[in-house]
Motif scaffolding. Structure first.
Motif, short mmCIF file in Angstrom:
data_model
loop_
_atom_site.label_atom_id
_atom_site.label_comp_id
_atom_site.label_asym_id
_atom_site.label_seq_id
_atom_site.Cartn_x
_atom_site.Cartn_y
_atom_site.Cartn_z
N CYS A 63 0.64 -1.08 0.27
CA CYS A 63 0.02 0.03 0.53
C CYS A 63 0.76 1.72 0.08
CB CYS A 63 -1.34 -0.16 1.28
SG CYS A 63 0.27 -0.36 2.78
N ASP A 64 2.17 0.90 0.13
CA ASP A 64 2.96 1.74 0.04
C ASP A 64 2.61 3.16 1.23
OD1 ASP A 64 5.20 3.25 -0.83
OD2 ASP A 64 4.22 5.01 -2.73
N ASN A 65 2.58 2.49 2.58
CA ASN A 65 2.20 3.51 3.44
C ASN A 65 3.27 2.56 4.99
OD1 ASN A 65 1.64 4.69 5.84
ND2 ASN A 65 -0.24 3.81 6.55
N PRO A 66 4.47 3.54 4.43
CA PRO A 66 5.66 3.20 5.53
C PRO A 66 5.06 2.75 7.35
CG PRO A 66 5.98 5.01 4.69
CD PRO A 66 4.64 5.04 4.48
N SER A 67 3.68 3.15 7.71
CA SER A 67 3.26 2.62 8.96
C SER A 67 2.05 1.06 8.73
CB SER A 67 2.41 4.23 10.00
OG SER A 67 1.65 4.08 9.35
#
Length: 75
Positions: free
Chosen positions: A68-72
Motif C-alpha cells: 500500500c506504500d504506507n510506511p506505518s
C-alpha cells in the motif's frame, strides 16, 4: 540475520554500553522501571517484525515492502 539474532545483538550491545562494573555487581545505568529494574529497549521496524512473525526469517536479498506504500502499515 534472523529477527531473534538482531534482537539479541542489539540487547547485548545495550547491556555493554549501559553498565558499570562494581565490586559486587554489574550495575545498569540506562532507563529503569519505577522499582529500579533496568529496561532494554530494542528499535525494530514493525513491518519487518510482522513479516517474520507471519513468514519466518527474511531471506537474504529479499526486500520487505508495503504493497500500500504506507510506511506505518504492518500488513
Amino acid at each position: 540475520m534472523t529477527l531473534c539474532e538482531v534482537v539479541l545483538s542489539q540487547a547485548a550491545r545495550r547491556l555493554k554500553n549501559k553498565t558499570v562494573r562494581h565490586d559486587t555487581c554489574l550495575e545498569w545505568r540506562g532507563n529503569t522501571t519505577e522499582r529500579g529494574y533496568g529496561i532494554v529497549t530494542i528499535n525494530l521496524r514493525a513491518h519487518r517484525v510482522a513479516w517474520e512473525l507471519a513468514n519466518g526469517a527474511i531471506p537474504v536479498g529479499l526486500v520487505v515492502r508495503h504493497t500500500c506504500d504506507n510506511p506505518s502499515c504492518v500488513e
